[in-house]
Scaffold this motif. Structure first.
Motif, short mmCIF file in Angstrom:
data_model
loop_
_atom_site.label_atom_id
_atom_site.label_comp_id
_atom_site.label_asym_id
_atom_site.label_seq_id
_atom_site.Cartn_x
_atom_site.Cartn_y
_atom_site.Cartn_z
N ASP A 16 0.85 -1.21 0.00
CA ASP A 16 0.00 0.00 0.00
C ASP A 16 0.88 1.25 0.00
O ASP A 16 1.56 1.52 0.99
CB ASP A 16 -0.90 0.01 1.25
CG ASP A 16 -1.76 1.25 1.32
OD1 ASP A 16 -1.85 1.99 0.31
OD2 ASP A 16 -2.37 1.49 2.38
N PRO A 17 0.88 2.02 -1.08
CA PRO A 17 1.75 3.21 -1.12
C PRO A 17 1.31 4.29 -0.13
O PRO A 17 2.06 5.23 0.13
CB PRO A 17 1.61 3.71 -2.56
CG PRO A 17 0.32 3.15 -3.04
CD PRO A 17 0.13 1.84 -2.33
N GLU A 18 0.12 4.13 0.47
CA GLU A 18 -0.32 5.11 1.47
C GLU A 18 0.06 4.70 2.89
O GLU A 18 -0.22 5.42 3.85
CB GLU A 18 -1.84 5.33 1.35
CG GLU A 18 -2.19 5.92 -0.02
CD GLU A 18 -3.68 6.14 -0.23
OE1 GLU A 18 -4.43 6.24 0.76
OE2 GLU A 18 -4.09 6.20 -1.40
N CYS A 19 0.70 3.50 3.02
CA CYS A 19 1.21 3.03 4.33
C CYS A 19 0.12 2.95 5.40
O CYS A 19 0.38 3.24 6.57
CB CYS A 19 2.38 3.89 4.80
SG CYS A 19 3.85 3.63 3.81
N LEU B 20 -1.02 8.20 10.66
CA LEU B 20 0.27 8.05 9.99
C LEU B 20 1.43 8.54 10.86
O LEU B 20 2.50 7.93 10.87
CB LEU B 20 0.28 8.83 8.67
CG LEU B 20 -0.53 8.24 7.52
CD1 LEU B 20 -0.77 9.28 6.43
CD2 LEU B 20 0.17 7.01 6.94
N GLY B 24 4.87 7.42 9.30
CA GLY B 24 4.01 6.99 8.20
C GLY B 24 4.05 7.96 7.04
O GLY B 24 4.07 7.56 5.87
N CYS B 27 7.33 7.55 5.03
CA CYS B 27 7.33 6.31 4.26
C CYS B 27 6.34 6.38 3.10
O CYS B 27 6.63 5.93 1.99
CB CYS B 27 7.04 5.11 5.16
SG CYS B 27 8.43 4.72 6.23
N ALA B 28 5.15 6.94 3.36
CA ALA B 28 4.15 7.06 2.29
C ALA B 28 4.68 7.97 1.18
O ALA B 28 4.53 7.66 -0.01
CB ALA B 28 2.84 7.61 2.86
N CYS B 31 7.17 5.91 -0.78
CA CYS B 31 6.48 4.91 -1.59
C CYS B 31 5.84 5.57 -2.82
O CYS B 31 5.88 5.03 -3.92
CB CYS B 31 5.39 4.20 -0.79
SG CYS B 31 6.02 3.04 0.44
N GLN B 32 5.27 6.74 -2.61
CA GLN B 32 4.61 7.41 -3.73
C GLN B 32 5.61 7.96 -4.74
O GLN B 32 5.26 8.22 -5.88
CB GLN B 32 3.63 8.47 -3.20
CG GLN B 32 2.33 7.76 -2.75
CD GLN B 32 1.53 8.51 -1.70
OE1 GLN B 32 1.40 9.72 -1.76
NE2 GLN B 32 0.99 7.79 -0.72
N TYR B 39 6.87 -0.75 6.02
CA TYR B 39 6.86 0.21 7.13
C TYR B 39 6.37 -0.47 8.40
O TYR B 39 5.23 -0.91 8.49
CB TYR B 39 5.94 1.35 6.71
CG TYR B 39 5.37 2.23 7.80
CD1 TYR B 39 6.20 2.95 8.66
CD2 TYR B 39 3.99 2.38 7.94
CE1 TYR B 39 5.66 3.78 9.63
CE2 TYR B 39 3.44 3.21 8.90
CZ TYR B 39 4.28 3.90 9.75
OH TYR B 39 3.74 4.73 10.70
#
Lengths: 194, 194
Positions: A16-19, B20, B24, B27-28, B31-32, B39
């Protein structure tokens, strides 16, 4: 309310890219409705019910306490059904014993919910998950813990399988985790906690 | 890359309705940008450096492995400086010993970053946090671990203090955690991990 979510990569929200994963999404939605939730995500990639049985109590004990409104959510099973060297990582009867051991211990301390394993893109593994999920439902009924069958509901989710295929073959992205979260958010047992 | 974030309620993201926190968010954001990050948020409310010293290795060991690109981020200190019964929960020299013990053990296993404690709305406690943060910076320099002083930067954040005051007096909401995340995201040592 302080909630520990114990489980595997699907609890962790891997991919999940939104963590957030499904657990983060349901807690964020509840917080945004004004509920005061402390969110502890204790999902660990690749963990089976045996590994969870061995760690959940130590990790819960330093996060939860009878001083606060403390809750436990478990969700596992997929990794037990993975085949390695032509046998499953955990055999069926041990999976059931592990579930029973974990939930019987947990319910003596805090309120508990059990959320069943989701489907994967592997048809043969899905047969094993479906079998395990049905038995998990029975065990939970016997020991009076609410069980959510996500397997059946996610089987009809196009986005769950489409994202898993586009990702690493197992884990969806934000859309799949949103679908999973919606299923939990519509579950009366979750709603009764809020 | 799999990252375990160990620390206190500020690592957990307590008070953030988006669930988050700063960990969070960073990391998000990564990832994006296309980075593949698993995470693990292992912040626990109220924990001091002594409690962290006692649990971090067991919790890291079942999540990280030399098989994967595994990393550790620590952030603690505020709870050590809280006064109870007219003394601090952890005395200054023990706080320093705990930091040194944790980081010396951790750096032998995986790459490590240390992120210093943020300020609170309590002026007297802030004097203690500033003192601790300065000493933490010295210890980290001696053992060659990158240290981020968040205390000084967040001291000038209006939103950090405004949200903490409006919340529970300590923890900010989404805006304060976004400020904290921005400080980490502009840190060369975090950027060099990506």
């Amino acid at each position: 309310m302080r909630i520990c979510f114990f489980g595997d990569s699907f609890v962790n929200g891997t991919g999940d890219p939104e963590c957030l994963g499904w657990a983060g999404r349901i807690c964020a939605a509840a917080c945004q409705q004004g509920y005061d939730i402390t969110y502890y995500n204790l999902g660990v990639r690749r963990q089976t019910s045996t590994e969870l049985k061995n760690r959940w109590l130590a990790e819960a004990s330093c996060r939860l306490s009878s001083e606060f409104d403390s809750r436990l959510v478990f969700s596992f099973g997929v990794n037990d059904t993975t085949q390695e060297d032509s046998k499953t990582r955990v055999n069926f009867s041990t999976s059931i014993e592990n579930l029973s051991h974990i939930l019987n211990s947990a319910k003596q301390i805090f309120p508990v919910l059990m959320i069943g394993p989701p489907p994967t893109p592997d048809r043969q593994q899905n047969q094993r998950i479906a079998h395990l999920s049905a038995e998990y439902a029975d065990v939970c009924q016997k020991i009076d813990i609410a069980y959510l069958d996500t397997f059946t509901q996610l089987q009809s989710s196009t986005i769950w399988f489409k994202e898993a295929a586009a990702n690493d073959g197992y884990h969806p992205s934000a859309g799949g985790y949103t679908e999973f979260a919606n299923i939990v958010q519509n579950w009366s047992s979750w709603l009764s906690w809020l």
